[in-house]
Design a protein around this motif. Structure first.
Motif, PDB file in Angstrom:
ATOM      1  N   GLN A  61      35.900 -34.149  34.985  1.00  0.00           N
ATOM      2  CA  GLN A  61      35.337 -35.444  35.366  1.00  0.00           C
ATOM      3  C   GLN A  61      35.893 -36.584  34.513  1.00  0.00           C
ATOM      4  O   GLN A  61      36.341 -37.599  35.043  1.00  0.00           O
ATOM      5  CB  GLN A  61      33.822 -35.419  35.273  1.00  0.00           C
ATOM      6  CG  GLN A  61      33.184 -36.723  35.707  1.00  0.00           C
ATOM      7  CD  GLN A  61      31.681 -36.644  35.750  1.00  0.00           C
ATOM      8  OE1 GLN A  61      31.079 -35.753  35.162  1.00  0.00           O
ATOM      9  NE2 GLN A  61      31.068 -37.572  36.438  1.00  0.00           N
ATOM     10  N   THR A  84      38.309 -39.562  35.947  1.00  0.00           N
ATOM     11  CA  THR A  84      37.748 -40.908  35.856  1.00  0.00           C
ATOM     12  C   THR A  84      38.624 -41.811  34.993  1.00  0.00           C
ATOM     13  O   THR A  84      38.894 -42.961  35.359  1.00  0.00           O
ATOM     14  CB  THR A  84      36.321 -40.846  35.295  1.00  0.00           C
ATOM     15  OG1 THR A  84      35.532 -40.004  36.138  1.00  0.00           O
ATOM     16  CG2 THR A  84      35.678 -42.209  35.246  1.00  0.00           C
ATOM     17  N   SER A 104      34.274 -42.996  40.881  1.00  0.00           N
ATOM     18  CA  SER A 104      33.324 -41.992  41.357  1.00  0.00           C
ATOM     19  C   SER A 104      33.740 -41.459  42.727  1.00  0.00           C
ATOM     20  O   SER A 104      33.683 -40.247  42.981  1.00  0.00           O
ATOM     21  CB  SER A 104      31.920 -42.596  41.426  1.00  0.00           C
ATOM     22  OG  SER A 104      31.001 -41.668  41.910  1.00  0.00           O
TER      23      SER A 104
END
Length: 93
Positions: free
Chosen positions: A52, A56, A70
């Motif tokens: 993640q 990101t 997101s």
């Protein structure tokens, strides 16, 4: 009278989950993917958490907003989820 037993079982369940998640963090991606193919939700969550921040941060480097980051993260992992069955061989990783 059953409350202490229930609390004890709940605590053991939490410890069990923490132990399993700690074990999963040290597994290589290929092992996690193999476990995902066996319907292991904890392995999937470990992969999500592992990548993640990387995904990101890459989107932020392109100047995208947190909402865009997101969306891209979700898109990447939805694609991975859909392609999991084709990742059976380790040499494809």
């Amino acid at each position: 009278m059953l409350a202490p037993l229930k609390d004890s079982l709940t605590m053991r369940g939490r410890v069990s989950i923490v132990n399993r998640m700690t074990e999963y963090v040290s597994l290589p991606d290929a092992d996690l993917i193999a476990r995902c193919l066996d319907q292991d939700a904890d392995a999937w969550e470990t992969l999500l958490r592992r990548y993640q921040r990387l995904i990101t941060s890459i989107t932020y480097k392109f100047g995208l907003s947190s909402d865009d980051a997101s969306d891209i993260f979700q898109s990447v992992f939805m694609t991975l989820f859909q392609q999991l069955p084709s990742l059976r061989k380790q040499d494809k990783l």
